[in-house]
Design an enzyme around this catalytic site. Structure first.
Site, PDB file in Angstrom:
ATOM      1  N   TYR A  50      11.388 -11.985   0.808  1.00 52.69           N
ATOM      2  CA  TYR A  50      10.988 -11.104   1.920  1.00 52.69           C
ATOM      3  C   TYR A  50      11.429  -9.682   1.613  1.00 52.69           C
ATOM      4  O   TYR A  50      12.580  -9.465   1.244  1.00 52.69           O
ATOM      5  CB  TYR A  50      11.627 -11.567   3.244  1.00 52.69           C
ATOM      6  CG  TYR A  50      10.569 -11.911   4.258  1.00 52.69           C
ATOM      7  CD1 TYR A  50       9.749 -10.909   4.781  1.00 52.69           C
ATOM      8  CD2 TYR A  50      10.356 -13.219   4.669  1.00 52.69           C
ATOM      9  CE1 TYR A  50       8.737 -11.223   5.685  1.00 52.69           C
ATOM     10  CE2 TYR A  50       9.352 -13.536   5.560  1.00 52.69           C
ATOM     11  CZ  TYR A  50       8.552 -12.527   6.067  1.00 52.69           C
ATOM     12  OH  TYR A  50       7.556 -12.834   6.947  1.00 52.69           O
ATOM     13  N   GLU A  52      10.438  -6.543   3.578  1.00 48.14           N
ATOM     14  CA  GLU A  52       9.939  -5.534   4.535  1.00 48.14           C
ATOM     15  C   GLU A  52      10.538  -4.175   4.213  1.00 48.14           C
ATOM     16  O   GLU A  52      11.729  -4.058   3.928  1.00 48.14           O
ATOM     17  CB  GLU A  52      10.327  -5.929   5.964  1.00 48.14           C
ATOM     18  CG  GLU A  52       9.382  -6.942   6.547  1.00 48.14           C
ATOM     19  CD  GLU A  52       9.729  -7.285   7.993  1.00 48.14           C
ATOM     20  OE1 GLU A  52      10.677  -6.705   8.548  1.00 48.14           O
ATOM     21  OE2 GLU A  52       9.050  -8.166   8.549  1.00 48.14           O
ATOM     22  N   ASP A 196     -13.818   3.989   0.388  1.00 47.28           N
ATOM     23  CA  ASP A 196     -13.487   2.573   0.217  1.00 47.28           C
ATOM     24  C   ASP A 196     -14.186   2.119  -1.061  1.00 47.28           C
ATOM     25  O   ASP A 196     -15.377   1.814  -1.061  1.00 47.28           O
ATOM     26  CB  ASP A 196     -13.983   1.783   1.433  1.00 47.28           C
ATOM     27  CG  ASP A 196     -13.697   0.285   1.301  1.00 47.28           C
ATOM     28  OD1 ASP A 196     -13.323  -0.158   0.188  1.00 47.28           O
ATOM     29  OD2 ASP A 196     -13.869  -0.434   2.300  1.00 47.28           O
ATOM     30  N   LYS A 225     -12.079  -7.440  -6.881  1.00 44.44           N
ATOM     31  CA  LYS A 225     -13.515  -7.437  -7.223  1.00 44.44           C
ATOM     32  C   LYS A 225     -13.659  -6.940  -8.671  1.00 44.44           C
ATOM     33  O   LYS A 225     -13.160  -7.609  -9.567  1.00 44.44           O
ATOM     34  CB  LYS A 225     -14.277  -6.609  -6.200  1.00 44.44           C
ATOM     35  CG  LYS A 225     -14.131  -7.177  -4.781  1.00 44.44           C
ATOM     36  CD  LYS A 225     -15.006  -6.455  -3.794  1.00 44.44           C
ATOM     37  CE  LYS A 225     -15.003  -7.156  -2.452  1.00 44.44           C
ATOM     38  NZ  LYS A 225     -14.014  -6.689  -1.504  1.00 44.44           N
ATOM     39  N   ARG A 231      -6.195 -11.367  -5.019  1.00 42.61           N
ATOM     40  CA  ARG A 231      -6.663 -10.998  -3.672  1.00 42.61           C
ATOM     41  C   ARG A 231      -5.668 -10.010  -3.099  1.00 42.61           C
ATOM     42  O   ARG A 231      -4.468 -10.267  -3.090  1.00 42.61           O
ATOM     43  CB  ARG A 231      -6.694 -12.223  -2.731  1.00 42.61           C
ATOM     44  CG  ARG A 231      -7.430 -13.424  -3.199  1.00 42.61           C
ATOM     45  CD  ARG A 231      -8.836 -13.135  -3.492  1.00 42.61           C
ATOM     46  NE  ARG A 231      -9.612 -12.836  -2.326  1.00 42.61           N
ATOM     47  CZ  ARG A 231     -10.848 -13.317  -2.127  1.00 42.61           C
ATOM     48  NH1 ARG A 231     -11.385 -14.149  -2.994  1.00 42.61           N
ATOM     49  NH2 ARG A 231     -11.526 -12.959  -1.073  1.00 42.61           N
TER      50      ARG A 231
HETATM   51  C1  LIG Z   1     -16.382  -2.123   0.872  1.00 40.26           C
HETATM   52  C2  LIG Z   1     -15.450  -3.235   1.284  1.00 40.26           C
HETATM   53  N1  LIG Z   1     -14.338  -2.920   1.974  1.00 40.26           N
HETATM   54  C3  LIG Z   1     -13.486  -3.871   2.385  1.00 40.26           C
HETATM   55  C4  LIG Z   1     -13.695  -5.192   2.093  1.00 40.26           C
HETATM   56  C5  LIG Z   1     -12.762  -6.209   2.699  1.00 40.26           C
HETATM   57  O1  LIG Z   1     -11.983  -6.851   1.856  1.00 40.26           O
HETATM   58  P1  LIG Z   1     -11.217  -8.203   2.321  1.00 40.26           P
HETATM   59  O2  LIG Z   1     -12.242  -9.261   2.303  1.00 40.26           O
HETATM   60  O3  LIG Z   1     -10.166  -8.312   1.268  1.00 40.26           O
HETATM   61  O4  LIG Z   1     -10.648  -7.944   3.675  1.00 40.26           O
HETATM   62  C6  LIG Z   1     -14.813  -5.566   1.347  1.00 40.26           C
HETATM   63  C7  LIG Z   1     -15.018  -6.992   1.011  1.00 40.26           C
HETATM   64  O5  LIG Z   1     -16.027  -7.483   0.706  1.00 40.26           O
HETATM   65  C8  LIG Z   1     -15.724  -4.557   0.947  1.00 40.26           C
HETATM   66  O6  LIG Z   1     -16.852  -4.858   0.294  1.00 40.26           O
END
Ligand SMILES: Cc1ncc(COP(=O)(O)O)c(C=O)c1O
Length: 412
Positions: A50, A52, A196, A225, A231
């Site tokens: 842990y 935090e 993003d 990805k 993850r």
């Molecule tokens: C552009 C984008 N942002 C955020 C996410 C969210 O990711 P998570 O599934 O890890 O919450 C995704 C997932 O497909 C995504 O394509």
């Protein structure tokens, strides 16, 4: 590793899923195969800790080694993306985005982002998502004729709605993003910028696409990805926003970080710093462009006419097949895909008009144009024979033969 699992039920399921991943071809644009080193780091005693807080400032003892792990991941991410500040604790992409909203906005503030059914993400303000419930999201769209973003239209909308934040970076957009254009619009209206890059982070890290990190206020990305890590997610920002972002992640939104995942992120970021990762990123795009070309030659319509990245959206209306029907038929043929809306889709998201394909995962297996050509042929055969289970099973066998020749990186 699996020989330490004595639970026969779970063991059987892990074995079945591992085999499925070898025998089937992963064309889901948001998936990839993490390296054996990344997977190994997840199954270590770091999972027991842990932590935090942040390195040097924890709310639990015994964290001096975890501090080193977290700092390593941070330094590698800084180097890879030329970031001023990095937070490696977000548990996944959606909480990373929520943390950014919590850091920069008050409930009710206006945010401008792409519509979900035009390629945006749920966490970019969909009414069913916490983002859309807490903040006033206004959405821009892609041009329904060209499939491209229309920056003039986005500027007009930004001037009309005066958002406090503009979000760019998408789940289903196959073209290079005009980050500079978004940055300039934000400057004109006094908005923060959030990129993003969850989908394209690996292609940016591999220097195949433009990197918004040096000039956007905040950049989020999932690590699993095209970046090919575990993850999870990271947030990058300019130093002036560092405190706000860190406080929004912890204690604002999350408790303890997952330290085994942080170690796996450090490994993946290290792998992405290797020269071979550039070759990987280059081949991902080459494969996607080749696949798009072959499918177009077979009569399929690709939204925007092609791709600059790892993914493409196929508009299946000319074939008179829905996205769900296509996804099911392809699954029977051993090809994993995901149905997708097309811009202005007349059909509902559960059974939309399109299908999204991506090449990040098959490229990790070593697929090049020669293998991609087989995929294009099987894809077309499977859709044309979607009611013929025998043909679909025969394709599945050929897919498995190729899959076993070029398996994903083996861990188990
Ligand atoms: C552009 C984008 N942002 C955020 C996410 C969210 O990711 P998570 O599934 O890890 O919450 C995704 C997932 O497909 C995504 O394509």
């Amino acid at each position: 590793m699996t020989n330490t699992i004595k639970d026969q039920t779970v063991l059987r399921l892990i074995a079945e899923e591992s085999k499925r991943q070898i025998d089937e071809l992963e064309l889901i644009a948001s998936e990839n195969y993490a390296s054996p080193a990344v997977l190994a780091a997840l199954a270590t005693p770091l999972a027991n800790k842990y932590s935090e807080g942040y390195p040097g400032k924890r709310y639990y003892g015994g964290n001096h080694i975890i501090d080193e792990v977290e700092n390593l991941a941070i330094e590698r991410a800084k180097q890879l993306f030329k970031a001023e500040h990095v937070n490696v604790q977000p548990l996944s992409g959606s909480p990373a985005n929520l943390a950014v909203y919590l850091a920069l906005l008050q409930p009710g503030d206006t945010v401008l982002s792409l519509r979900l059914d035009h390629g945006g993400h749920l966490s970019h303000g969909h009414p069913m998502n916490i983002s859309g419930r807490l903040f006033n999201f206004v959405h821009y769209e892609v041009d329904p004729q060209t499939g491209y973003l229309d920056m003039d239209q986005i500027r007009k909308q930004a001037k009309e709605t005066k958002p406090k934040l503009i979000v760019a970076g998408f789940s289903a957009y196959s073209r290079e993003i005009d980050w500079v254009g978004f940055h300039n619009i934000a400057l004109e209206v006094g908005a923060y910028t959030l990129a993003d890059i969850s989908h394209t982070a690996g292609l940016i890290a591999g220097e195949q696409l433009i990197n918004p990190v040096p000039f956007f206020d905040v950049v989020t990305t999932t690590t699993h990805k095209t970046l090919r890590g575990p993850r999870g997610a990271i947030i990058m920002c300019q130093t002036k926003l560092a405190k706000k972002i860190d406080q929004a992640v912890f204690p604002g939104l999350q408790g303890g970080p997952h330290d085994n995942v942080t170690a796996a992120k450090a490994i993946a970021l290290g792998e992405a710093l290797e020269p071979s990762f550039k070759e990987y990123a280059h081949q991902v795009i080459a494969n996607a462009q080749f696949l798009a070309k072959k499918l177009q030659a077979a009569g399929y319509s690709i939204v925007s006419g092609g791709t600059d990245n790892h993914l493409m959206i196929i508009d299946l209306r000319p074939q008179n097949i829905t996205g769900r029907e296509a996804e099911l038929a392809l699954e029977k043929a051993g090809l994993s895909t995901s149905r997708s809306t097309i811009p202005g889709d007349p059909r509902p998201p559960f059974n939309p008009s399109g299908l999204r394909l991506g090449t990040a995962a098959v490229t990790t297996r070593g697929f090049k144009e020669k293998e991609i050509e087989h995929i294009a042929i099987w894809f077309d055969q499977a859709l044309k024979s979607r009611d013929n289970n025998q043909t679909l099973a025969a394709i599945k066998q050929q897919v498995a033969d190729l899959g076993r020749r070029l398996p994903p990186p083996q861990y188990y």
